[in-house]
Design an enzyme around this catalytic site. Sequence first.
Site, PDB file in Angstrom:
ATOM      1  N   GLY A   1      37.680  34.630  40.077  1.00  0.00           N
ATOM      2  CA  GLY A   1      38.802  34.810  39.161  1.00  0.00           C
ATOM      3  C   GLY A   1      40.096  34.438  39.859  1.00  0.00           C
ATOM      4  O   GLY A   1      41.069  35.190  39.844  1.00  0.00           O
ATOM      5  N   GLY A   2      40.104  33.257  40.465  1.00  0.00           N
ATOM      6  CA  GLY A   2      41.225  32.857  41.316  1.00  0.00           C
ATOM      7  C   GLY A   2      42.088  31.757  40.751  1.00  0.00           C
ATOM      8  O   GLY A   2      42.631  30.942  41.506  1.00  0.00           O
TER       9      GLY A   2
ATOM     10  N   GLY B   1      47.762  33.759  37.390  1.00  0.00           N
ATOM     11  CA  GLY B   1      48.017  35.190  37.473  1.00  0.00           C
ATOM     12  C   GLY B   1      47.799  35.764  38.854  1.00  0.00           C
ATOM     13  O   GLY B   1      48.082  35.130  39.885  1.00  0.00           O
ATOM     14  N   ILE B   2      47.264  36.982  38.902  1.00  0.00           N
ATOM     15  CA  ILE B   2      47.057  37.690  40.175  1.00  0.00           C
ATOM     16  C   ILE B   2      46.050  36.958  41.051  1.00  0.00           C
ATOM     17  O   ILE B   2      46.274  36.761  42.244  1.00  0.00           O
ATOM     18  CB  ILE B   2      46.615  39.133  39.903  1.00  0.00           C
ATOM     19  CG1 ILE B   2      47.795  39.940  39.337  1.00  0.00           C
ATOM     20  CG2 ILE B   2      46.075  39.787  41.170  1.00  0.00           C
ATOM     21  CD1 ILE B   2      47.421  41.311  38.822  1.00  0.00           C
ATOM     22  N   GLY B   3      44.938  36.533  40.462  1.00  0.00           N
ATOM     23  CA  GLY B   3      43.916  35.848  41.254  1.00  0.00           C
ATOM     24  C   GLY B   3      44.413  34.562  41.861  1.00  0.00           C
ATOM     25  O   GLY B   3      44.121  34.243  43.020  1.00  0.00           O
TER      26      GLY B   3
ATOM     27  N   SER C   1      42.723  48.724  38.888  1.00  0.00           N
ATOM     28  CA  SER C   1      43.907  48.925  38.046  1.00  0.00           C
ATOM     29  C   SER C   1      44.239  50.408  38.051  1.00  0.00           C
ATOM     30  O   SER C   1      43.343  51.259  38.149  1.00  0.00           O
ATOM     31  CB  SER C   1      43.624  48.476  36.612  1.00  0.00           C
ATOM     32  OG  SER C   1      44.661  48.891  35.738  1.00  0.00           O
TER      33      SER C   1
ATOM     34  N   TYR D   1      38.287  49.526  29.063  1.00  0.00           N
ATOM     35  CA  TYR D   1      38.865  48.852  30.227  1.00  0.00           C
ATOM     36  C   TYR D   1      39.077  49.843  31.377  1.00  0.00           C
ATOM     37  O   TYR D   1      38.700  49.564  32.524  1.00  0.00           O
ATOM     38  CB  TYR D   1      40.189  48.212  29.836  1.00  0.00           C
ATOM     39  CG  TYR D   1      40.945  47.604  30.997  1.00  0.00           C
ATOM     40  CD1 TYR D   1      40.520  46.415  31.585  1.00  0.00           C
ATOM     41  CD2 TYR D   1      42.096  48.215  31.503  1.00  0.00           C
ATOM     42  CE1 TYR D   1      41.210  45.852  32.638  1.00  0.00           C
ATOM     43  CE2 TYR D   1      42.792  47.657  32.561  1.00  0.00           C
ATOM     44  CZ  TYR D   1      42.346  46.479  33.131  1.00  0.00           C
ATOM     45  OH  TYR D   1      43.027  45.926  34.190  1.00  0.00           O
TER      46      TYR D   1
END
Length: 241
Positions: free
Chosen positions: A13-14, A17-19, A135, A148
């Site tokens: 998941g790179g 965004g964050i990834g 999270s 979630y």
Amino acid sequence: MSRLAGKIAVVVGGHGGIGGAIAEQFAAEGATVYATSRRAEEREVERGTGELRARRVDASDLTALEAFFEAVRGEVGRVDVLVVNAGISEFATLDDISEEHFDRTFGLNVRALLFAAKSAAAMMPDGSSIVLVGSIADAIGTKGYGVYGATKAAVRSFARTWANELAPRNIRVNVVAPGPTDTAMMAAASGAVRETLTKLIPLGRMGRADEVAAAALFLASDQASFITGVELPVDGGMAQV
């Protein structure tokens, strides 16, 4: 000296965004980074003293995920750092939760994470590091995000267990837990939602993806060599004070 010089890193998941920020920072710190995404354009580019190798992989497809790790094994033989960031967050109150919503969310946020960690750990040398992206939703009970939040609680639980199981190999397992972060996903939220969230953050603003990435870099590096099993919130104090 670069903090990940010579390391082989995988960021599931790179892309974006964050990834994406994590993958970029790791490469800039000297790592060869395999960054996966369903939407990635496969390419290899230099970043600072490292290299970013984008690979198109659907993390929810366990056959594709396993094939990806076998390809990494064939190319470089090992994984020194694993980050699992792939995940989805969809609104659904208890009245609205469906089997499809549950299966889709747990399938990516938990099932894929578990089997990514299993595949990576099988080729990790002693002294490696795993960073799971959780999270603060694992603890604060946000309305409409029960499924979630439950997936992120599972991530937190896995980190504790794996920290124990992998300690004999000196493999550290930690969680970085973002609060509201100003990414494309958050940009899709209404102005009212963004304003409401911001008012709950003591520092008075949302986080940036690079700030979360900096925390992940710390946990992945030897600077955190005596830290395992922890959850590091990056939330401007939202769930802390």
